[in-house]
Design a protein around this motif. Structure first.
Motif, short mmCIF file in Angstrom:
data_model
loop_
_atom_site.label_atom_id
_atom_site.label_comp_id
_atom_site.label_asym_id
_atom_site.label_seq_id
_atom_site.Cartn_x
_atom_site.Cartn_y
_atom_site.Cartn_z
N ALA A 35 -15.74 -9.44 28.80
CA ALA A 35 -16.87 -9.49 27.87
C ALA A 35 -16.79 -8.24 27.00
O ALA A 35 -16.48 -7.15 27.48
N PRO A 36 -17.07 -8.39 25.71
CA PRO A 36 -17.00 -7.21 24.84
C PRO A 36 -18.08 -6.21 25.23
O PRO A 36 -19.18 -6.58 25.64
N GLY A 37 -17.74 -4.95 25.09
CA GLY A 37 -18.70 -3.89 25.41
C GLY A 37 -19.76 -3.78 24.34
O GLY A 37 -19.62 -4.27 23.22
N ALA A 38 -20.84 -3.14 24.69
CA ALA A 38 -21.92 -2.92 23.73
C ALA A 38 -21.48 -1.86 22.73
O ALA A 38 -20.81 -0.89 23.09
N PRO A 39 -21.82 -2.04 21.47
CA PRO A 39 -21.46 -1.02 20.48
C PRO A 39 -22.19 0.28 20.79
O PRO A 39 -23.30 0.28 21.33
N GLU A 40 -21.54 1.36 20.45
CA GLU A 40 -22.13 2.66 20.74
C GLU A 40 -23.38 2.86 19.90
O GLU A 40 -23.38 2.64 18.69
N GLN A 41 -24.45 3.33 20.55
CA GLN A 41 -25.70 3.61 19.87
C GLN A 41 -25.76 5.10 19.55
O GLN A 41 -25.37 5.92 20.37
N PRO A 42 -26.24 5.44 18.36
CA PRO A 42 -26.39 6.87 18.08
C PRO A 42 -27.48 7.44 18.99
O PRO A 42 -28.41 6.74 19.37
#
Length: 183
Positions: free
Chosen positions: A129-136
């Motif tokens: 499963a694709p990882g969550a995009p990095e949040q600032p």
């Protein structure tokens, strides 16, 4: 190498390695590698000739064309897992099914090597499963004491019905049944 040959920029190998690592982290890379490698023994063994001294042992079977097709499909599925990550579920299930078909068709799935690689790679592709995009990072976390109050719900049709939405008097005779309206 001569004095005129420009030297590679310092850290270029490290930069390329980190770029590859970032690319690899955004797709089912290992699943694609296992599926791609599984096609090689499945394709190779039906056309393999073993030399034992002056004796040639031919591994060719009547299903050589089937083995070639299964092997090529597994290689293509492995490459598609690398470059088209949105087909991971289809490619994983297809790799598992091709591995199962390779057992009777291709010398027990490339002498079980290709079979196991395709099963493991297909399972990894389905499970990835694709990882969550990095949040600032957040500027300041709100305190629990100053949590915002719940917003009031909008009015949900308790009042009179507006005339534009009242379709109780429509009929096909007056052409107001909504069939020819765009809204």
């Amino acid at each position: 190498m001569s004095a005129e040959t420009p030297a590679a920029a310092s850290g270029q190998f490290t930069r390329r390695r980190l770029q590859f690592r970032a690319w690899r982290g955004t797709r089912p890379f290992w699943a694609g590698l296992f599926v791609l490698l599984s096609g090689l023994p499945i394709m190779y063994f039906p056309y393999f000739h073993l030399q034992l001294g002056h004796l040639t042992l031919a591994m060719a079977t009547t299903a050589g064309a089937g083995s070639l097709i299964i092997g090529v499909l597994l290689v293509v599925l492995g490459i598609s897992l690398w470059f088209q990550k949105h087909v991971r579920t289809f490619a994983g299930v297809a790799a598992i099914l091709l591995a199962l078909v390779s057992l009777p068709v291709s010398n027990f799935g490339g002498f079980v090597m290709g079979f196991l690689l395709a099963l493991v790679g297909g399972a990894m592709a389905v499970a990835w499963a694709p990882g969550a995009p990095e949040q600032p990072p957040a500027e300041a976390a709100p305190d629990e004491a100053t949590a915002p109050a719940a917003a009031p719900l909008p009015h949900q049709g308790m009042g009179p019905v507006s005339e534009s939405n009242d379709l109780s008097g429509t009929s096909p005779a007056n052409g107001a049944n909504g069939r020819h309206s765009a809204g």
